[in-house]
Design an enzyme around this catalytic site. Structure first.
Site, PDB file in Angstrom:
ATOM      1  N   LYS A  33       0.833  -1.209   0.000  1.00  0.00           N
ATOM      2  CA  LYS A  33       0.000   0.000   0.000  1.00  0.00           C
ATOM      3  C   LYS A  33       0.866   1.257   0.000  1.00  0.00           C
ATOM      4  O   LYS A  33       0.571   2.230  -0.688  1.00  0.00           O
ATOM      5  CB  LYS A  33      -0.927   0.006   1.236  1.00  0.00           C
ATOM      6  CG  LYS A  33      -2.059  -1.008   1.141  1.00  0.00           C
ATOM      7  CD  LYS A  33      -2.835  -1.141   2.461  1.00  0.00           C
ATOM      8  CE  LYS A  33      -3.725  -2.369   2.414  1.00  0.00           C
ATOM      9  NZ  LYS A  33      -4.505  -2.583   3.626  1.00  0.00           N
ATOM     10  N   GLN A  36      -5.415  -1.591   9.790  1.00  0.00           N
ATOM     11  CA  GLN A  36      -5.102  -2.896   9.220  1.00  0.00           C
ATOM     12  C   GLN A  36      -5.664  -4.008  10.098  1.00  0.00           C
ATOM     13  O   GLN A  36      -5.458  -4.014  11.313  1.00  0.00           O
ATOM     14  CB  GLN A  36      -3.579  -3.034   9.053  1.00  0.00           C
ATOM     15  CG  GLN A  36      -3.137  -4.272   8.299  1.00  0.00           C
ATOM     16  CD  GLN A  36      -3.526  -4.267   6.829  1.00  0.00           C
ATOM     17  OE1 GLN A  36      -3.633  -3.222   6.205  1.00  0.00           O
ATOM     18  NE2 GLN A  36      -3.752  -5.443   6.276  1.00  0.00           N
ATOM     19  N   ASP A  75     -11.296   1.846   3.137  1.00  0.00           N
ATOM     20  CA  ASP A  75     -11.523   0.398   3.006  1.00  0.00           C
ATOM     21  C   ASP A  75     -12.981   0.112   2.628  1.00  0.00           C
ATOM     22  O   ASP A  75     -13.297  -0.981   2.172  1.00  0.00           O
ATOM     23  CB  ASP A  75     -11.266  -0.299   4.358  1.00  0.00           C
ATOM     24  CG  ASP A  75      -9.832  -0.762   4.526  1.00  0.00           C
ATOM     25  OD1 ASP A  75      -9.240  -1.221   3.529  1.00  0.00           O
ATOM     26  OD2 ASP A  75      -9.321  -0.682   5.658  1.00  0.00           O
TER      27      ASP A  75
HETATM   28  N1  GUN Z   1      -6.462  -7.081   6.236  1.00  0.00           N
HETATM   29  C1  GUN Z   1      -6.549  -7.862   5.134  1.00  0.00           C
HETATM   30  N2  GUN Z   1      -7.095  -7.184   4.116  1.00  0.00           N
HETATM   31  C2  GUN Z   1      -7.370  -5.942   4.583  1.00  0.00           C
HETATM   32  C3  GUN Z   1      -7.937  -4.782   4.001  1.00  0.00           C
HETATM   33  O1  GUN Z   1      -8.332  -4.749   2.836  1.00  0.00           O
HETATM   34  N3  GUN Z   1      -8.032  -3.702   4.819  1.00  0.00           N
HETATM   35  C4  GUN Z   1      -7.641  -3.716   6.092  1.00  0.00           C
HETATM   36  N4  GUN Z   1      -7.807  -2.617   6.806  1.00  0.00           N
HETATM   37  N5  GUN Z   1      -7.106  -4.772   6.669  1.00  0.00           N
HETATM   38  C5  GUN Z   1      -6.966  -5.877   5.910  1.00  0.00           C
END
Ligand code: GUN
Length: 266
Positions: free
Chosen positions: A45, A89, A112
């Site tokens: 990211k 996350q 998200d």
């Molecule tokens: N953990 C695994 N995939 C994701 C995601 O798309 N967003 C977040 N915040 N945590 C994750």
């Protein structure tokens, strides 16, 4: 167009769009784990954001931070007008309620798309629909089958396909094999996110005109594999790796810009 090339072109367009903005779009990632998969996702990211000119800050908290303190940190970012997006996350340690945290992130900053009041779509379903549109996929009145019913992929994807006027069926781990075969044989679009390596294989029949969207990521001794076996006899099948994962990452950048424009307009 292959997903890799599509993502490359979309990123180039984002770079241009972002370079013309007066304020640099920015977001915060909060991490409360030391999970290797999370570390890898976060690294991806940050790399993506830097590539297109988005500012990103990683706030890593000790694993024993209390829920109340984490909620306070979230509130600080919610109230900081210089920051346009916030990701917490997942997974979180057991003593922190994930649902509470998802609801604490301001829907305006929820890139998200986890908050029920967020107008932003979750990244994977959004990425899939955007890509299928770029491939001129016909949705109206088509039979779409979503295999998997998770809150992060299956359910929101079914919702978006419905919005595109597909006839949508959600199948899952408890669906009987004979029903699975019948739905799959009639499907124009099959999206699979069931977490079973190569679940879709030659033992099913497919429409030769069908599209298979493979959301699976299964780590095997031979490397990453999808929920669908490679090379099924359909018109379009997204690869793993180099498929939906890239679309998900692209969506996060687009979601941030959406949040940015909301914020600047308000
Ligand atoms: N953990 C695994 N995939 C994701 C995601 O798309 N967003 C977040 N915040 N945590 C994750």
């Amino acid at each position: 167009m292959e997903i890799k090339e599509y993502v490359k072109q979309q990123k180039e367009a984002l770079i241009k769009e972002i370079s013309e903005l007066k304020v640099t779009p920015s977001f915060v990632i909060m991490q409360v784990n030391d999970d290797p998969a999370s570390n890898a996702y976060i690294k991806g990211k940050i790399k993506d954001a830097n590539e297109v000119g988005i500012q990103v800050e990683l706030k890593k908290f000790p694993i024993d931070i209390s829920e109340a303190d984490l909620l306070k940190e979230i509130e600080k970012v919610n109230n900081d007008s210089r920051i346009h997006g916030l990701i917490v996350q997942m997974p979180l340690p057991k003593h922190i309620n994930e649902e509470k945290v998802k609801l604490a992130v301001s829907p305006k900053k929820d890139i998200d798309g986890f908050h029920p009041l967020s107008s932003i779509n979750p990244c994977t379903p959004k990425g899939i629909i955007d890509y299928l549109k770029s491939e001129h996929t016909d949705f109206v009145g088509k039979n779409a089958v979503v295999i998997g019913r998770s809150n992060i992929v299956g359910k929101p994807l079914a919702h978006l396909l419905l919005k595109e006027n597909c006839n949508v069926t959600i199948l899952h781990s408890k669906t009987k094999r004979e029903d699975m075969e019948r739905y799959i044989a009639n499907a124009d679009i099959i999206a699979i996110a069931i977490g079973r390596c190569e679940f879709l294989d030659d033992s099913f029949s497919y429409k030769p005109t069908a599209t298979i969207v493979d959301v699976g990521i299964n780590r095997t001794e031979e490397g990453l594999k999808g929920d669908a076996k490679r090379g099924l006899p359909v018109a379009l099948q997204t690869p793993v790796p180099g498929g939906v994962g890239l679309l998900t990452r692209l969506s996060l950048l687009k979601n941030l810009l959406e949040a940015y424009h909301h914020e600047i307009k308000d």
